[in-house]
Design a protein around this motif. Structure first.
Motif, PDB file in Angstrom:
ATOM      1  N   LYS A   1       0.824  -1.198   0.000  1.00 19.63           N
ATOM      2  CA  LYS A   1       0.000   0.000   0.000  1.00 19.63           C
ATOM      3  C   LYS A   1       0.862   1.254   0.000  1.00 19.63           C
ATOM      4  N   LEU A   2       1.962   1.212   0.750  1.00 20.11           N
ATOM      5  CA  LEU A   2       2.858   2.366   0.789  1.00 20.11           C
ATOM      6  C   LEU A   2       3.546   2.571  -0.554  1.00 20.11           C
ATOM      7  N   ALA A   3       3.926   1.474  -1.211  1.00 17.87           N
ATOM      8  CA  ALA A   3       4.536   1.584  -2.532  1.00 17.87           C
ATOM      9  C   ALA A   3       3.556   2.182  -3.537  1.00 17.87           C
ATOM     10  N   ALA A   4       2.295   1.729  -3.488  1.00 17.89           N
ATOM     11  CA  ALA A   4       1.280   2.269  -4.391  1.00 17.89           C
ATOM     12  C   ALA A   4       1.057   3.754  -4.137  1.00 17.89           C
ATOM     13  N   LYS A   5       1.088   4.163  -2.871  1.00 14.70           N
ATOM     14  CA  LYS A   5       0.908   5.583  -2.539  1.00 14.70           C
ATOM     15  C   LYS A   5       2.044   6.420  -3.117  1.00 14.70           C
ATOM     16  N   HIS A   6       3.283   5.950  -2.947  1.00 10.09           N
ATOM     17  CA  HIS A   6       4.430   6.693  -3.469  1.00 10.09           C
ATOM     18  C   HIS A   6       4.382   6.772  -5.002  1.00 10.09           C
ATOM     19  N   ILE A   7       3.968   5.686  -5.632  1.00 11.98           N
ATOM     20  CA  ILE A   7       3.862   5.695  -7.092  1.00 11.98           C
ATOM     21  C   ILE A   7       2.778   6.673  -7.539  1.00 11.98           C
ATOM     22  N   GLY A   8       1.648   6.696  -6.815  1.00 14.01           N
ATOM     23  CA  GLY A   8       0.595   7.645  -7.144  1.00 14.01           C
ATOM     24  C   GLY A   8       1.044   9.087  -6.984  1.00 14.01           C
ATOM     25  N   ASP A   9       1.811   9.363  -5.921  1.00 10.91           N
ATOM     26  CA  ASP A   9       2.330  10.715  -5.711  1.00 10.91           C
ATOM     27  C   ASP A   9       3.307  11.108  -6.816  1.00 10.91           C
ATOM     28  N   ALA A  10       4.130  10.153  -7.237  1.00 10.45           N
ATOM     29  CA  ALA A  10       5.073  10.443  -8.316  1.00 10.45           C
ATOM     30  C   ALA A  10       4.344  10.727  -9.625  1.00 10.45           C
ATOM     31  N   ALA A  11       3.238  10.016  -9.852  1.00 11.05           N
ATOM     32  CA  ALA A  11       2.458  10.250 -11.069  1.00 11.05           C
ATOM     33  C   ALA A  11       1.850  11.653 -11.080  1.00 11.05           C
ATOM     34  N   LYS A  12       1.435  12.138  -9.893  1.00 11.17           N
ATOM     35  CA  LYS A  12       0.878  13.486  -9.815  1.00 11.17           C
ATOM     36  C   LYS A  12       1.923  14.545 -10.146  1.00 11.17           C
ATOM     37  N   ASP A  13       3.177  14.273  -9.812  1.00 10.39           N
ATOM     38  CA  ASP A  13       4.248  15.230 -10.083  1.00 10.39           C
ATOM     39  C   ASP A  13       4.802  15.105 -11.496  1.00 10.39           C
ATOM     40  N   SER A  14       4.337  14.116 -12.234  1.00  7.96           N
ATOM     41  CA  SER A  14       4.818  13.916 -13.605  1.00  7.96           C
ATOM     42  C   SER A  14       3.938  14.699 -14.584  1.00  7.96           C
ATOM     43  N   HIS A  15       4.189  14.521 -15.860  1.00  2.00           N
ATOM     44  CA  HIS A  15       3.424  15.204 -16.901  1.00  2.00           C
ATOM     45  C   HIS A  15       2.498  14.229 -17.627  1.00  2.00           C
ATOM     46  N   LEU A  16       2.013  13.237 -16.901  1.00  2.00           N
ATOM     47  CA  LEU A  16       1.168  12.216 -17.524  1.00  2.00           C
ATOM     48  C   LEU A  16      -0.128  12.793 -18.072  1.00  2.00           C
ATOM     49  N   THR A  17      -0.791  13.642 -17.309  1.00  2.00           N
ATOM     50  CA  THR A  17      -2.070  14.180 -17.773  1.00  2.00           C
ATOM     51  C   THR A  17      -1.883  15.078 -18.994  1.00  2.00           C
ATOM     52  N   ALA A  18      -0.799  15.852 -18.998  1.00  2.00           N
ATOM     53  CA  ALA A  18      -0.535  16.696 -20.164  1.00  2.00           C
ATOM     54  C   ALA A  18      -0.274  15.842 -21.395  1.00  2.00           C
ATOM     55  N   ARG A  19       0.475  14.743 -21.205  1.00  2.00           N
ATOM     56  CA  ARG A  19       0.738  13.835 -22.335  1.00  2.00           C
ATOM     57  C   ARG A  19      -0.564  13.176 -22.795  1.00  2.00           C
ATOM     58  N   ALA A  20      -1.430  12.828 -21.852  1.00  2.00           N
ATOM     59  CA  ALA A  20      -2.696  12.190 -22.210  1.00  2.00           C
ATOM     60  C   ALA A  20      -3.560  13.133 -23.043  1.00  2.00           C
ATOM     61  N   GLU A  21      -3.611  14.402 -22.675  1.00  2.00           N
ATOM     62  CA  GLU A  21      -4.409  15.355 -23.447  1.00  2.00           C
ATOM     63  C   GLU A  21      -3.816  15.572 -24.842  1.00  2.00           C
ATOM     64  N   LYS A  22      -2.516  15.608 -24.920  1.00  2.00           N
ATOM     65  CA  LYS A  22      -1.869  15.756 -26.226  1.00  2.00           C
ATOM     66  C   LYS A  22      -2.171  14.556 -27.118  1.00  2.00           C
ATOM     67  N   ASN A  23      -2.082  13.352 -26.550  1.00  2.00           N
ATOM     68  CA  ASN A  23      -2.350  12.147 -27.336  1.00  2.00           C
ATOM     69  C   ASN A  23      -3.822  12.045 -27.736  1.00  2.00           C
ATOM     70  N   THR A  24      -4.707  12.475 -26.840  1.00  2.00           N
ATOM     71  CA  THR A  24      -6.132  12.464 -27.164  1.00  2.00           C
ATOM     72  C   THR A  24      -6.435  13.429 -28.303  1.00  2.00           C
TER      73      THR A  24
END
Length: 216
Positions: A171-194
């Motif tokens: 659970k702690l690993a999943a939390k850290h991964i989720g926090d790292a995803a928030k600090d990344s540019h994943l959503t911006a990349r998703a909008e560009k790809n869409t």
């Protein structure tokens, strides 16, 4: 012989019990260090699981436009008050690897969000911002590097089999991964790809001017 054991003082019985426990622990450690000895007993694995049951089907209206791969090393230590770590306490070093998807929910589009001109050559779409999905740990790439346990914790492992012993670090690993995803540019990349996907789709249908925006 039986009479002599009954006449033993309480402290002697306690010491004898502790010695026997240490012998059992030492024997288990030797088997773990020397896997060749453990193989002499021969083990077999049998899968007696029942069939998987379909519980529900859900139609998907989202476009998974980007996915990020993450890895984190979790160092989780649990101590007991007033007891040294050698007696009670655990420390687990765990490597967690997983993915987080970023998607655009197309199911919320209303008629007012899509504008097409009369000759069907120009289209304007207003979409919601991309969001992140839940972190998904990959069991094939996640593993415990080491686990240190106090004497009482080792005794507890002997008399009980806890299938959720690694749930805390997972659970702690999943939390850290989720926090790292928030600090990344994943959503911006998703909008560009869409945008690229919809632009290519509409142009293949004859549209020459395509505009995609995000937000309410």
């Amino acid at each position: 012989m039986t009479t002599s054991i009954k006449r033993m003082p309480v402290w002697a019985k306690v010491i004898t019990a502790v010695v026997l426990v240490l012998v059992v622990l030492f024997a288990g450690l030797r088997l773990a260090v020397l896997p060749g000895l453990r193989d002499l007993f021969g083990t077999e694995t049998h899968d007696r699981s029942g069939p998987a049951l379909l519980q529900s089907i859900q139609d998907m209206s989202r476009y998974d436009a980007a996915s990020g791969n993450f890895q984190v090393v979790v160092d989780l230590e649990k101590d007991a008050k007033y007891l040294p770590d050698a007696i009670r306490g655990t420390r687990t070093l765990y490597v967690g690897a997983g993915t987080v998807d970023a998607y655009v929910d197309l199911g919320t589009l209303a008629k007012s969000d899509v504008t097409v001109n009369s000759d069907r050559t120009s289209a304007t779409l207003r979409l919601p911002h991309a969001v992140l999905g839940k972190p998904a740990l990959d069991p094939d790439r996640s593993y415990a590097v080491s686990k240190q346990r106090g004497l009482l914790d080792r005794l507890g492992d002997i008399f009980s089999d806890n299938p959720n012993s690694e749930r805390s670090v997972q659970k702690l690993a999943a939390k850290h991964i989720g926090d790292a995803a928030k600090d990344s540019h994943l959503t911006a990349r998703a909008e560009k790809n869409t945008t690229s996907m919809l632009d290519g789709l509409l142009r293949s249908l004859g549209f020459t001017d395509v505009t995609v925006t995000y937000g309410t």
